[in-house]
Design a protein around this motif. Structure first.
Motif, PDB file in Angstrom:
ATOM      1  N   ASP A  14       0.862  -1.162   0.000  1.00  0.00           N
ATOM      2  CA  ASP A  14       0.000   0.000   0.000  1.00  0.00           C
ATOM      3  C   ASP A  14       0.913   1.231   0.000  1.00  0.00           C
ATOM      4  O   ASP A  14       2.120   1.122   0.262  1.00  0.00           O
ATOM      5  CB  ASP A  14      -0.892  -0.030   1.253  1.00  0.00           C
ATOM      6  N   THR A  18       1.856   3.519   4.602  1.00  0.00           N
ATOM      7  CA  THR A  18       2.609   2.260   4.562  1.00  0.00           C
ATOM      8  C   THR A  18       4.045   2.463   4.109  1.00  0.00           C
ATOM      9  O   THR A  18       4.978   1.997   4.752  1.00  0.00           O
ATOM     10  CB  THR A  18       1.904   1.234   3.662  1.00  0.00           C
ATOM     11  N   PHE A 162       1.918  -5.405   2.460  1.00  0.00           N
ATOM     12  CA  PHE A 162       2.287  -4.434   3.488  1.00  0.00           C
ATOM     13  C   PHE A 162       1.173  -3.396   3.542  1.00  0.00           C
ATOM     14  O   PHE A 162       0.915  -2.714   2.552  1.00  0.00           O
ATOM     15  CB  PHE A 162       3.617  -3.756   3.147  1.00  0.00           C
ATOM     16  N   GLU A 163       0.516  -3.273   4.678  1.00  0.00           N
ATOM     17  CA  GLU A 163      -0.654  -2.393   4.795  1.00  0.00           C
ATOM     18  C   GLU A 163      -0.644  -1.654   6.125  1.00  0.00           C
ATOM     19  O   GLU A 163       0.105  -1.990   7.036  1.00  0.00           O
ATOM     20  CB  GLU A 163      -1.955  -3.203   4.675  1.00  0.00           C
ATOM     21  N   ASP A 164      -1.516  -0.643   6.202  1.00  0.00           N
ATOM     22  CA  ASP A 164      -1.668   0.070   7.478  1.00  0.00           C
ATOM     23  C   ASP A 164      -3.122   0.268   7.867  1.00  0.00           C
ATOM     24  O   ASP A 164      -3.422   0.481   9.039  1.00  0.00           O
ATOM     25  CB  ASP A 164      -0.993   1.446   7.404  1.00  0.00           C
ATOM     26  N   ILE A 182       2.095  -2.093   8.952  1.00  0.00           N
ATOM     27  CA  ILE A 182       3.020  -1.018   9.301  1.00  0.00           C
ATOM     28  C   ILE A 182       2.268  -0.027  10.190  1.00  0.00           C
ATOM     29  O   ILE A 182       1.229   0.498   9.805  1.00  0.00           O
ATOM     30  CB  ILE A 182       3.545  -0.301   8.041  1.00  0.00           C
TER      31      ILE A 182
END
Length: 217
Positions: A14, A18, A162-164, A182
């Protein structure tokens, strides 16, 4: 949660929250818009993250408001406000350590805005990037991650996302990928069903013939 130790075919990142932080600039723009439309900005603005702008406007159901036109205007305003956009700590070096064919960006931002923000943060724009323009059904639908994996020639189930944000995490789960969260831009701790890391400073990657392994020092 246990930090991921398996081998992955590719990494899918993302963007906002991120690999870079644009929260301040985005929230300034959305706060002005919310106030102009008689909304409680303090309640509304936290809901904008992780989804396409047009969907954010559409779900409000405001009478006489064209979500497409409003989203375009909001994007134009966001593109003018990039002064305090910055990379998440360690993100630039981590991305540079990856083979270019083994990663891409999957963002809910329109392509033009994504490119402006990445440039402002000093981060690369991968040729395979998926932006809001590419996917009719945005996060939390899994389409964006499925198409990103397809562009890289791998299965989504062999990818690490990979995400937030909640919408992106849900999208990654629905695509069958593993998720690493993250938390650099999280204002308070939240119980996660996935492993978390603050930023990329202590992350490293081993590139093997059979895939990528991410480790935390």
């Amino acid at each position: 949660m246990t930090f991921p130790t398996r081998t992955y075919a590719a990494f899918l990142f993302d963007m906002d929250g991120t690999i870079l932080t644009s929260i301040a600039s985005a929230e300034r723009t959305w706060t002005k818009w919310a106030i102009a439309h008689g909304l409680d900005a303090a309640t509304f603005v936290p809901t904008i993250h992780g989804v396409q702008s047009v969907e954010t406007v559409r779900r409000l159901g405001l009478p006489g408001v064209d979500p497409v036109a409003e989203a375009a205007a909001i994007t134009a305003a966001e593109m003018e406000d990039v002064d305090d956009i910055a990379p998440i700590a360690g993100a630039a070096a981590f991305l540079a350590s990856l083979p270019p064919e083994r990663w891409t960006i999957v963002t809910s931002a329109p392509r033009a805005l994504a490119e402006v923000r990445l440039k402002a943060a000093g981060l690369p724009v991968p040729a395979t990037m998926i932006a809001a323009d590419d996917i009719p059904n945005g996060k939390p639908a899994p389409d964006c991650f499925l198409v990103a994996a397809e562009r890289l020639g791998v299965a989504a189930g062999d990818c690490l996302v990979f995400e937030d944000a909640a919408a992106g995490i849900t999208a990654g789960e629905a695509a069958g990928a593993d998720v690493l969260v993250i938390t650099a831009t999280h204002s308070h701790g939240v119980e996660m069903a996935h492993p978390t890391v603050v930023d990329y400073v202590r992350l490293s990657v081993t590139v093997r013939e059979d895939g990528l392994i991410v480790t935390q020092d």
